[in-house]
Design a protein around this motif. Structure first.
Motif, PDB file in Angstrom:
ATOM      1  N   UNK A   1       0.831  -1.210   0.000  1.00  9.71           N
ATOM      2  CA  UNK A   1       0.000   0.000   0.000  1.00  9.71           C
ATOM      3  C   UNK A   1       0.863   1.256   0.000  1.00  9.71           C
ATOM      4  N   UNK A   2       1.992   1.223   0.726  1.00 11.95           N
ATOM      5  CA  UNK A   2       2.834   2.415   0.855  1.00 11.95           C
ATOM      6  C   UNK A   2       3.654   2.701  -0.394  1.00 11.95           C
ATOM      7  N   UNK A   3       4.008   1.665  -1.138  1.00 11.06           N
ATOM      8  CA  UNK A   3       4.942   1.852  -2.258  1.00 11.06           C
ATOM      9  C   UNK A   3       4.381   1.446  -3.617  1.00 11.06           C
ATOM     10  N   UNK A   4       3.385   0.594  -3.622  1.00 17.12           N
ATOM     11  CA  UNK A   4       2.896   0.058  -4.887  1.00 17.12           C
ATOM     12  C   UNK A   4       3.813  -1.001  -5.458  1.00 17.12           C
ATOM     13  N   UNK A   5       4.892  -1.306  -4.733  1.00 14.47           N
ATOM     14  CA  UNK A   5       5.875  -2.290  -5.198  1.00 14.47           C
ATOM     15  C   UNK A   5       5.674  -3.592  -4.424  1.00 14.47           C
ATOM     16  N   UNK A   6       5.405  -4.657  -5.156  1.00 10.41           N
ATOM     17  CA  UNK A   6       5.150  -5.961  -4.547  1.00 10.41           C
ATOM     18  C   UNK A   6       6.459  -6.751  -4.500  1.00 10.41           C
ATOM     19  N   UNK A   7       6.844  -7.276  -3.349  1.00 14.13           N
ATOM     20  CA  UNK A   7       8.062  -8.096  -3.293  1.00 14.13           C
ATOM     21  C   UNK A   7       7.891  -9.347  -4.145  1.00 14.13           C
ATOM     22  N   UNK A   8       8.951  -9.761  -4.830  1.00 11.79           N
ATOM     23  CA  UNK A   8       8.819 -10.945  -5.689  1.00 11.79           C
ATOM     24  C   UNK A   8       8.819 -12.226  -4.866  1.00 11.79           C
ATOM     25  N   UNK A   9       9.386 -12.157  -3.648  1.00  9.38           N
ATOM     26  CA  UNK A   9       9.519 -13.346  -2.802  1.00  9.38           C
ATOM     27  C   UNK A   9       9.184 -13.000  -1.361  1.00  9.38           C
ATOM     28  N   UNK A  10       8.585 -13.939  -0.654  1.00  9.59           N
ATOM     29  CA  UNK A  10       8.439 -13.885   0.798  1.00  9.59           C
ATOM     30  C   UNK A  10       8.950 -15.216   1.331  1.00  9.59           C
ATOM     31  N   UNK A  11      10.098 -15.187   2.003  1.00  5.37           N
ATOM     32  CA  UNK A  11      10.692 -16.420   2.527  1.00  5.37           C
ATOM     33  C   UNK A  11      10.231 -16.614   3.973  1.00  5.37           C
ATOM     34  N   UNK A  12       9.619 -17.759   4.246  1.00  2.00           N
ATOM     35  CA  UNK A  12       9.044 -18.003   5.565  1.00  2.00           C
ATOM     36  C   UNK A  12       9.261 -19.454   5.984  1.00  2.00           C
ATOM     37  N   UNK A  13       9.063 -19.708   7.283  1.00  4.06           N
ATOM     38  CA  UNK A  13       9.052 -21.095   7.755  1.00  4.06           C
ATOM     39  C   UNK A  13       7.847 -21.789   7.143  1.00  4.06           C
ATOM     40  N   UNK A  14       8.089 -22.891   6.457  1.00  6.51           N
ATOM     41  CA  UNK A  14       7.004 -23.534   5.721  1.00  6.51           C
ATOM     42  C   UNK A  14       7.281 -25.034   5.607  1.00  6.51           C
ATOM     43  N   UNK A  15       6.436 -25.800   6.251  1.00  5.18           N
ATOM     44  CA  UNK A  15       6.522 -27.266   6.230  1.00  5.18           C
ATOM     45  C   UNK A  15       5.145 -27.793   6.623  1.00  5.18           C
ATOM     46  N   UNK A  16       4.895 -29.087   6.595  1.00  5.30           N
ATOM     47  CA  UNK A  16       3.541 -29.579   6.866  1.00  5.30           C
ATOM     48  C   UNK A  16       2.961 -29.147   8.208  1.00  5.30           C
TER      49      UNK A  16
ATOM     50  N   UNK B   1       3.264 -13.238  -5.340  1.00  5.67           N
ATOM     51  CA  UNK B   1       4.461 -13.270  -4.503  1.00  5.67           C
ATOM     52  C   UNK B   1       4.865 -14.725  -4.334  1.00  5.67           C
ATOM     53  N   UNK B   2       6.097 -15.047  -4.691  1.00  3.29           N
ATOM     54  CA  UNK B   2       6.562 -16.420  -4.577  1.00  3.29           C
ATOM     55  C   UNK B   2       6.977 -16.728  -3.140  1.00  3.29           C
ATOM     56  N   UNK B   3       6.281 -17.650  -2.494  1.00  2.00           N
ATOM     57  CA  UNK B   3       6.734 -18.124  -1.193  1.00  2.00           C
ATOM     58  C   UNK B   3       7.957 -19.005  -1.374  1.00  2.00           C
ATOM     59  N   UNK B   4       8.895 -18.893  -0.440  1.00  2.00           N
ATOM     60  CA  UNK B   4      10.069 -19.765  -0.395  1.00  2.00           C
ATOM     61  C   UNK B   4      10.143 -20.326   1.017  1.00  2.00           C
ATOM     62  N   UNK B   5      10.389 -21.619   1.128  1.00  2.00           N
ATOM     63  CA  UNK B   5      10.339 -22.286   2.424  1.00  2.00           C
ATOM     64  C   UNK B   5      11.712 -22.444   3.059  1.00  2.00           C
ATOM     65  N   UNK B   6      11.882 -21.806   4.238  1.00  2.00           N
ATOM     66  CA  UNK B   6      13.033 -22.182   5.060  1.00  2.00           C
ATOM     67  C   UNK B   6      12.560 -23.163   6.130  1.00  2.00           C
ATOM     68  N   UNK B   7      13.483 -23.872   6.726  1.00  2.00           N
ATOM     69  CA  UNK B   7      13.149 -24.952   7.673  1.00  2.00           C
ATOM     70  C   UNK B   7      12.093 -25.898   7.082  1.00  2.00           C
TER      71      UNK B   7
END
Length: 299
Positions: free
Chosen positions: A172-187, A203-209
Motif C-alpha cells: 500500500x505504501x509503495x505500490x511495489x510488490x516483493x517478488x519473494x516472501x521467505x518463511x518457515x514452511x513445512x507440513x 508473490x513467490x513463497x520460499x520455504x526455510x526450515x
C-alpha cells in the motif's frame, strides 16, 4: 515431473532447491557449501546476520562453478534497516560478488543500528532495542530505491518472515510488490492464509526450515516414515518434495555430504501421499522459528 525452478514476476528463475547456509561455519561449513555447488545445487541462501559471508564467498569462488550459474540470496540484517545501502555494500564485499540475485529484508523488525549488540541490542530493562523513528515500511522504500539505483547489483528484492499484515502495509505504501516472501514452511506450519494472499498477489513463497528445523518431530513421524518407505526415499526427501509439489522452492540446510546429495533428489509423490503429508502436518501444528523482535500471526 516436479519443476527444477519457479519463475518470479520479473521473469527471473529461482531454483526449486537451495542450500541454507545458516550455521555453516569453519572448514566443515566451507566444504559443505563447496560440495553442494559442485554436485548440482544452483542456489545458496545466505544472510548478513549469519556472519559467514566471507566463507560462503570463498566456497563460491573455489567451487569452479560460474557465478552466473549460482542464484545467490542474501538478507538485510535487522540492525541495518536504517543503513541499508551500507549493508548492501558490505554484503557484496564480504561475499566477493558483484551482484545478488535476490536481496531480502530478513525480518520486518528494525533494531537499533547503534545498539549494544550487532544482532539483538537490548535496553536496560532487557527488552529489545528497536530503531527509533523507523519501521519496516521505510526499510522497504529504501530497498526499492536501491533496487532502482543499482540494477547491476540487485536482480530482485523481496522480504522474509512477513505475514499478510506486513505485506499489505509495504504494498500500500509503495505500490511495489516483493517478488519473494521467505518463511518457515513445512507440513506442521502450512500457512494457508499467507499462501493464498501471496498467490493472489504473485508473490513467490520460499520455504526455510522445510523439514521443521533441528529435532523436528516430523523426522520421527511413523506415518511419514511409511510414506518414505513406500517411495524408497528418506523423510526429508518426502518433505522437500511435498514443498516443491505445493508450489514453492525449499532451502534445507545440512553439512553432511550424504544428506546434501539426498536432499537434491526429490521425488514425484502421488496425490494421496501429498494429501497424507498435509494431514499429518495439520495434526501436529507447530512453528519452530521464533524471535524476541517479532510476533507471528498464524501457523
Amino acid at each position: 515431473m516436479l519443476p527444477d525452478h519457479f519463475t518470479l514476476t520479473n521473469g527471473q528463475n529461482i531454483p526449486s532447491i537451495g542450500l541454507g547456509t545458516w550455521q555453516l561455519d569453519g572448514d566443515k561449513g566451507y566444504n559443505a557449501i563447496k560440495h553442494a555447488l559442485q554436485n548440482g545445487y544452483k542456489m545458496l541462501d545466505c544472510a548478513f546476520a549469519y556472519t559467514n559471508q566471507e566463507l560462503v564467498g570463498r566456497a563460491i569462488k573455489e567451487s569452479g562453478i560460474a557465478r552466473e550459474d549460482i542464484f545467490v540470496v542474501d538478507k538485510l540484517a535487522n540492525t541495518w534497516h536504517s543503513a541499508a545501502e551500507e549493508n548492501l555494500k558490505l554484503t557484496l564485499e564480504s561475499l566477493g560478488v558483484e551482484y545478488l540475485d535476490l536481496w531480502l529484508m530478513h525480518w520486518p523488525s528494525p533494531l537499533n543500528h547503534h545498539g549494544n549488540d550487532p544482532k539483538t541490542p537490548k535496553l536496560a530493562d532487557g527488552s529489545v532495542d528497536f530503531e527509533k523513528d523507523w519501521d519496516y515500511v521505510k526499510t522497504w522504500k529504501t530497498m526499492v530505491e536501491l533496487y532502482r539505483k543499482y540494477p547491476e547489483k540487485l536482480k530482485s528484492i523481496g522480504v522474509a518472515n512477513f505475514g499478510v499484515k506486513e505485506l499489505e502495509a509495504i504494498i500500500e505504501a509503495t505500490g511495489v510488490v516483493p517478488v519473494v516472501n521467505q518463511v518457515e514452511l513445512h507440513p506442521s506450519c502450512n500457512q494457508q492464509q499467507l499462501f493464498k494472499f501471496c498467490e493472489d498477489h504473485d508473490i513467490q513463497l520460499v520455504a526455510y526450515s522445510p523439514l521443521g528445523s533441528i529435532g523436528s518431530p516430523l523426522l520421527q513421524n511413523k506415518d511419514l516414515a511409511g510414506i518414505a518407505a513406500r517411495n524408497r526415499v528418506t523423510i526429508p526427501q518426502c518433505l522437500i518434495s511435498w514443498g516443491v509439489a505445493n508450489g514453492w522452492p525449499v532451502i534445507p540446510r545440512s553439512s553432511s555430504f550424504e544428506r546434501i546429495d539426498q536432499n537434491l533428489q526429490i521425488v514425484d509423490l502421488s496425490k494421496d501421499d501429498l494429501n497424507e503429508i498435509t494431514i499429518i502436518g495439520s495434526q501436529n501444528r507447530q512453528r519452530f522459528v521464533t524471535a524476541p523482535w517479532h510476533s507471528f500471526a498464524d501457523i
